[in-house]
Design a protein around this motif. Structure first.
Motif, PDB file in Angstrom:
ATOM      1  N   ARG B 202       0.886  -1.331   0.077  1.00 54.42           N
ATOM      2  CA  ARG B 202      -0.102   0.216  -0.040  1.00 54.42           C
ATOM      3  C   ARG B 202       0.726   1.196  -0.055  1.00 54.42           C
ATOM      4  N   PRO B 203       1.932   1.288   0.637  1.00 58.63           N
ATOM      5  CA  PRO B 203       2.786   2.707   0.678  1.00 58.63           C
ATOM      6  C   PRO B 203       3.215   3.069  -0.573  1.00 58.63           C
ATOM      7  N   GLN B 204       3.789   2.012  -1.378  1.00 55.42           N
ATOM      8  CA  GLN B 204       4.118   2.298  -2.816  1.00 55.42           C
ATOM      9  C   GLN B 204       3.094   2.672  -3.709  1.00 55.42           C
ATOM     10  N   TRP B 205       1.937   2.012  -3.395  1.00 58.25           N
ATOM     11  CA  TRP B 205       0.846   2.236  -4.218  1.00 58.25           C
ATOM     12  C   TRP B 205       0.298   3.711  -4.058  1.00 58.25           C
ATOM     13  N   LEU B 206       0.153   3.927  -2.824  1.00 59.68           N
ATOM     14  CA  LEU B 206      -0.129   5.520  -2.482  1.00 59.68           C
ATOM     15  C   LEU B 206       0.821   6.380  -3.001  1.00 59.68           C
ATOM     16  N   LYS B 207       2.012   6.216  -2.934  1.00 59.74           N
ATOM     17  CA  LYS B 207       2.971   7.161  -3.591  1.00 59.74           C
ATOM     18  C   LYS B 207       2.905   7.307  -4.924  1.00 59.74           C
ATOM     19  N   THR B 208       2.725   6.048  -5.909  1.00 56.14           N
ATOM     20  CA  THR B 208       2.425   6.090  -7.442  1.00 56.14           C
ATOM     21  C   THR B 208       0.954   6.745  -7.612  1.00 56.14           C
ATOM     22  N   VAL B 209       0.025   6.653  -6.853  1.00 53.95           N
ATOM     23  CA  VAL B 209      -1.210   7.283  -7.137  1.00 53.95           C
ATOM     24  C   VAL B 209      -1.117   8.640  -6.996  1.00 53.95           C
ATOM     25  N   ALA B 210      -0.396   9.198  -5.676  1.00 46.92           N
ATOM     26  CA  ALA B 210      -0.379  10.342  -5.462  1.00 46.92           C
ATOM     27  C   ALA B 210       0.407  11.420  -6.218  1.00 46.92           C
ATOM     28  N   ASP B 211       1.396  10.618  -6.849  1.00 46.20           N
ATOM     29  CA  ASP B 211       2.377  11.413  -7.650  1.00 46.20           C
ATOM     30  C   ASP B 211       1.609  11.690  -9.020  1.00 46.20           C
ATOM     31  N   VAL B 212       1.194  10.798  -9.618  1.00 49.83           N
ATOM     32  CA  VAL B 212       0.136  10.993 -10.689  1.00 49.83           C
ATOM     33  C   VAL B 212      -1.010  11.919 -10.470  1.00 49.83           C
ATOM     34  N   VAL B 213      -1.933  11.574  -9.554  1.00 48.49           N
ATOM     35  CA  VAL B 213      -2.713  12.655  -9.192  1.00 48.49           C
ATOM     36  C   VAL B 213      -2.327  14.002  -8.820  1.00 48.49           C
ATOM     37  N   ASP B 214      -1.168  14.206  -8.275  1.00 43.37           N
ATOM     38  CA  ASP B 214      -0.767  15.502  -8.276  1.00 43.37           C
ATOM     39  C   ASP B 214      -0.096  15.902  -9.411  1.00 43.37           C
ATOM     40  N   GLU B 215       0.380  15.296 -10.387  1.00 39.44           N
ATOM     41  CA  GLU B 215       0.820  15.801 -11.617  1.00 39.44           C
ATOM     42  C   GLU B 215      -0.597  16.344 -12.519  1.00 39.44           C
ATOM     43  N   ALA B 216      -1.385  15.491 -12.272  1.00 38.07           N
ATOM     44  CA  ALA B 216      -2.880  15.780 -12.942  1.00 38.07           C
ATOM     45  C   ALA B 216      -3.417  17.207 -12.329  1.00 38.07           C
ATOM     46  N   THR B 217      -3.000  17.640 -11.458  1.00 42.34           N
ATOM     47  CA  THR B 217      -3.647  18.793 -10.790  1.00 42.34           C
ATOM     48  C   THR B 217      -5.033  18.410 -10.129  1.00 42.34           C
ATOM     49  N   LEU B 218      -5.260  16.940  -9.692  1.00 47.12           N
ATOM     50  CA  LEU B 218      -6.272  16.518  -9.001  1.00 47.12           C
ATOM     51  C   LEU B 218      -5.931  16.391  -7.395  1.00 47.12           C
ATOM     52  N   ALA B 219      -6.927  15.861  -6.797  1.00 45.47           N
ATOM     53  CA  ALA B 219      -6.792  15.590  -5.512  1.00 45.47           C
ATOM     54  C   ALA B 219      -7.280  14.169  -4.915  1.00 45.47           C
ATOM     55  N   LEU B 220      -6.526  13.609  -4.060  1.00 42.35           N
ATOM     56  CA  LEU B 220      -7.134  12.290  -3.387  1.00 42.35           C
ATOM     57  C   LEU B 220      -8.249  12.721  -2.171  1.00 42.35           C
ATOM     58  N   PRO B 221      -9.194  12.149  -2.034  1.00 35.29           N
ATOM     59  CA  PRO B 221     -10.103  12.453  -1.075  1.00 35.29           C
ATOM     60  C   PRO B 221      -9.660  12.313   0.303  1.00 35.29           C
ATOM     61  N   LYS B 222     -10.155  13.130   1.433  1.00 32.44           N
ATOM     62  CA  LYS B 222      -9.720  12.994   2.721  1.00 32.44           C
ATOM     63  C   LYS B 222     -10.266  11.932   3.324  1.00 32.44           C
ATOM     64  N   ASN B 223     -11.392  11.438   3.066  1.00 33.52           N
ATOM     65  CA  ASN B 223     -12.415  10.542   3.407  1.00 33.52           C
ATOM     66  C   ASN B 223     -11.685   9.017   3.451  1.00 33.52           C
ATOM     67  N   ASP B 224     -11.432   8.224   4.476  1.00 35.74           N
ATOM     68  CA  ASP B 224     -10.796   7.065   4.448  1.00 35.74           C
ATOM     69  C   ASP B 224     -11.612   5.864   4.661  1.00 35.74           C
ATOM     70  N   TRP B 225     -12.863   6.014   4.798  1.00 41.86           N
ATOM     71  CA  TRP B 225     -13.991   4.964   4.908  1.00 41.86           C
ATOM     72  C   TRP B 225     -13.766   4.159   3.526  1.00 41.86           C
ATOM     73  N   MET B 226     -13.582   2.867   3.853  1.00 43.43           N
ATOM     74  CA  MET B 226     -13.401   1.966   2.608  1.00 43.43           C
ATOM     75  C   MET B 226     -14.410   0.729   2.779  1.00 43.43           C
ATOM     76  N   GLN B 227     -15.006   0.599   1.439  1.00 49.35           N
ATOM     77  CA  GLN B 227     -15.825  -0.434   1.260  1.00 49.35           C
ATOM     78  C   GLN B 227     -15.182  -1.960   1.293  1.00 49.35           C
ATOM     79  N   GLN B 228     -15.923  -2.760   1.924  1.00 46.90           N
ATOM     80  CA  GLN B 228     -15.284  -4.436   1.813  1.00 46.90           C
ATOM     81  C   GLN B 228     -16.686  -5.411   1.592  1.00 46.90           C
ATOM     82  N   GLY B 229     -16.135  -6.555   1.107  1.00 48.20           N
ATOM     83  CA  GLY B 229     -17.123  -7.517   0.825  1.00 48.20           C
ATOM     84  C   GLY B 229     -16.887  -8.216  -0.472  1.00 48.20           C
ATOM     85  N   GLY B 230     -16.179  -7.853  -1.438  1.00 50.66           N
ATOM     86  CA  GLY B 230     -15.935  -8.535  -2.878  1.00 50.66           C
ATOM     87  C   GLY B 230     -15.467  -9.778  -2.662  1.00 50.66           C
TER      88      GLY B 230
END
Lengths: 330, 258
Positions: B202-230
């Motif tokens: 997860r840490p590496q995933w979050l870094k990859t995602v955050a870097d791209v999202v940042d370059e895209a001038t977008l933002a990750l949500p603050k809400n950390d509630w996660m759905q489960q069940g699949g």
């Protein structure tokens, strides 16, 4: 997938251009030389080819829809992957053909707009619905089979980029055709229900497939110019006859009946088919086929709903260019 | 006449493999829905390409699950004759295509994970899974590159594309946590070196995602509630509709070969 013999040439609007150049051009054609994009060519030759190649490209793209209709319902994972790959191939053919048309000076955007506005034609066969899985087999076997009949001589078309495109496209089409026939073979060896499904699909597609070769020779317009320019090497009826002769034994092997009770083999071994309902053909070309409206609506929807994506890609590319220029200036 | 669903002996390795196979099939199916309808022909090609990669992964994983299970099931029985409660894919991957932004964000979130996951799985002590990983890693690396480029184009494109991309991120974010969960049945496989602990990715995933999202001038949500069940077959309402389409032929013509 396929080019239809809608390809009439433009002898009528041909201006008398430099007579010496025209004669030299015709001499090159007669000598079986290939004409390349930067070569001089008569305006009517350019116009005829632009129309024929772009109609072929439109046919590939619209042709994705009837088969695409079954990708999500393909009956096994192997069939699903093969069908998705096949429809992707058609898309690739479309792209490749638009690029060939662009070598004649038309842009893909303007050609696509002509199709979306209904001004440019695509093959009439794609205005029929795919109702059962067997239709996917029949399209591969017969529709691609008919396309191959048309495309083989086009590999020797006088215009180089089109001829080369046809060589590449033809290889993939042959593969699709074998795949389609294999679907039919599986159905023909399956349950009674599957056999009936295969026969029903053949019944519905047979006549529209024969119409793919275009109007009969006695009413076909301007074929002489296309023949003289070596764009067209066989007449519509000649190609249609070749196709029927090749297909009858294949149907027999499958144990299916061609829906033409009057069909008989003549002394030369050719299969003589009954007369084709050309009114149906005219109606479908005029926009009154079972799916004309659906097909155009689907293409327009994809185009319209994709506009913001294309705009975004362009806006980003421009921003990037400006940033790079600004950086270089620093 | 409908045909009954198969039963599956979900030993830890079978269940584990089926979960990854279902991921690949369901996402591949979703991508295949675009075929003929994409915003441009080049993207029609690319979406089909990624869909084909995923279908290929699904087939290999199902075949392996069938072999491990050893009860006569095969790739098609797993795909076509299990009901919604028997499917084990991530909730993220069954979410509808929505607009192009939603499809791209879904693919981006998953590809950023899959790329890390398959690379780590190349070291699996299970030779078959390691071999599947080696092939899948090359594919997911391309998927990640392609979707990252689109994230940036959409985020930093026009006002409309930015808004659509942000809305897609906000909508799909809550489905990303499930990728990093492991239940008791997976713990043993992790200990045996068969599986990797996804949480460690997860840490590496979050870094990859955050870097791209940042370059895209977008933002990750603050809400950390996660759905489960699949992973346990508790899906969104969307999966049942997908399956009814996917499985219609096998359910309508029981036992027929195609």
């Amino acid at each position: 997938m396929y080019t239809q013999a809608l390809n009439t040439s433009d002898a009528d609007d041909r201006h008398v251009e430099d007579a010496a150049r025209a004669a030299a051009f015709q001499a090159r054609i007669d000598a079986e030389e290939r004409i390349e994009p930067n070569d001089w060519m008569p305006a009517a030759y350019r116009k005829t080819l632009t129309r024929q190649i772009s109609q072929h490209a439109h046919s590939e793209i619209v042709g994705m829809l009837p088969e695409g209709n079954w990708i999500t319902r393909a009956p096994s994972l192997r069939r699903k992957a093969a069908l998705l790959a096949k429809v992707q191939d058609e898309c690739g053919h479309g792209l490749y053909l638009y690029a060939a048309a662009e070598t004649l000076g038309a842009s893909r955007e303007e050609l696509v707009d002509l199709m979306l506005s209904g001004k440019a034609k695509y093959s009439s066969i794609f205005n029929y619905p795919t109702l059962t899985w067997a239709d996917i087999g029949v399209i591969g076997w017969l529709v691609d089979g008919a396309a191959i009949m048309n495309q083989i001589p086009l590999c020797r078309c006088s215009y180089g980029p089109y001829a080369r495109a046809m060589i590449r496209v033809g290889k993939e089409e042959s593969f699709h055709q074998r795949q389609g026939y294999e679907i039919m073979l599986t159905l023909a060896r399956g349950s009674e229900e599957q056999k009936a499904m295969a026969q029903d699909a053949l019944n519905r597609w047979w006549w529209p497939v024969l119409m793919m070769f275009g109007p009969p020779d006695q009413v076909s317009q301007h074929s002489d110019t296309s023949t003289k320019w070596k764009i067209k090497r066989f007449s519509n009826d000649e190609l249609r006859q070749k196709f029927v002769d090749a297909t009858v034994p294949q149907a027999q092997y499958l144990g299916l009946t061609i829906p033409d009770p009057g069909m008989k083999q003549n002394a030369e071994g050719h299969w003589e088919y009954s007369s084709i309902d050309w009114d149906e053909f005219k109606q479908v070309l005029a926009g009154n086929g079972p799916c004309n409206r659906d097909r155009l609506a689907a293409r327009r929807k994809a185009h319209d709903e994709g506009a913001w994506v294309r705009e975004a890609a362009q806006a980003y590319a421009e921003k990037r260019k400006h940033r790079q220029l600004a950086q270089a200036a620093e | 006449m409908a045909i009954a669903s198969i039963s599956v002996s979900e030993t830890p390795l079978v269940l584990y493999t089926l979960r990854r196979a279902d991921d690949a099939l369901i996402l591949g199916h979703r991508l295949s829905e675009w075929c003929g309808h994409a915003p441009m022909l080049e993207e029609d090609m690319a979406l089909a390409n990624m869909g084909l990669d995923l279908l290929g992964q699904a087939r290999e994983l199902y075949s392996y699950a069938a072999k491990v299970e050893g009860r006569g099931n095969d790739e098609d029985k797993f795909a076509y004759l299990r009901d919604v409660r028997q499917y084990r894919n991530l909730l993220l991957l069954e979410q509808p295509n929505g607009d192009f932004a939603q499809t791209m964000v879904r693919q981006f979130f998953y590809s950023a994970y899959a790329d890390l996951y398959w690379r780590a799985m190349m070291k699996s002590s299970d030779a078959t899974l390691a071999a599947i990983a080696a092939k899948s890693e090359k594919e997911s690396a391309y998927h990640l590159r392609h979707t990252s480029e689109w994230m940036v184009r959409l985020g930093d494109g026009t006002e409309e594309s930015h808004a659509r991309a942000q809305a897609a991120i906000d909508h799909l974010w809550a489905f990303t946590g499930e990728m990093f969960e492991a239940d008791a049945s997976e713990r043993g496989l992790i200990d045996a070196g068969i599986s990797v602990d996804s949480a460690s990715l997860r840490p590496q995933w979050l870094k990859t995602v955050a870097d791209v999202v940042d370059e895209a001038t977008l933002a990750l949500p603050k809400n950390d509630w996660m759905q489960q069940g699949g992973r346990d077959g508790r899906h969104s309402e969307h999966l049942g509709h997908l399956l009814s389409e996917l499985q219609s032929m096998q359910r309508t013509f029981p036992g027929a070969a195609w």
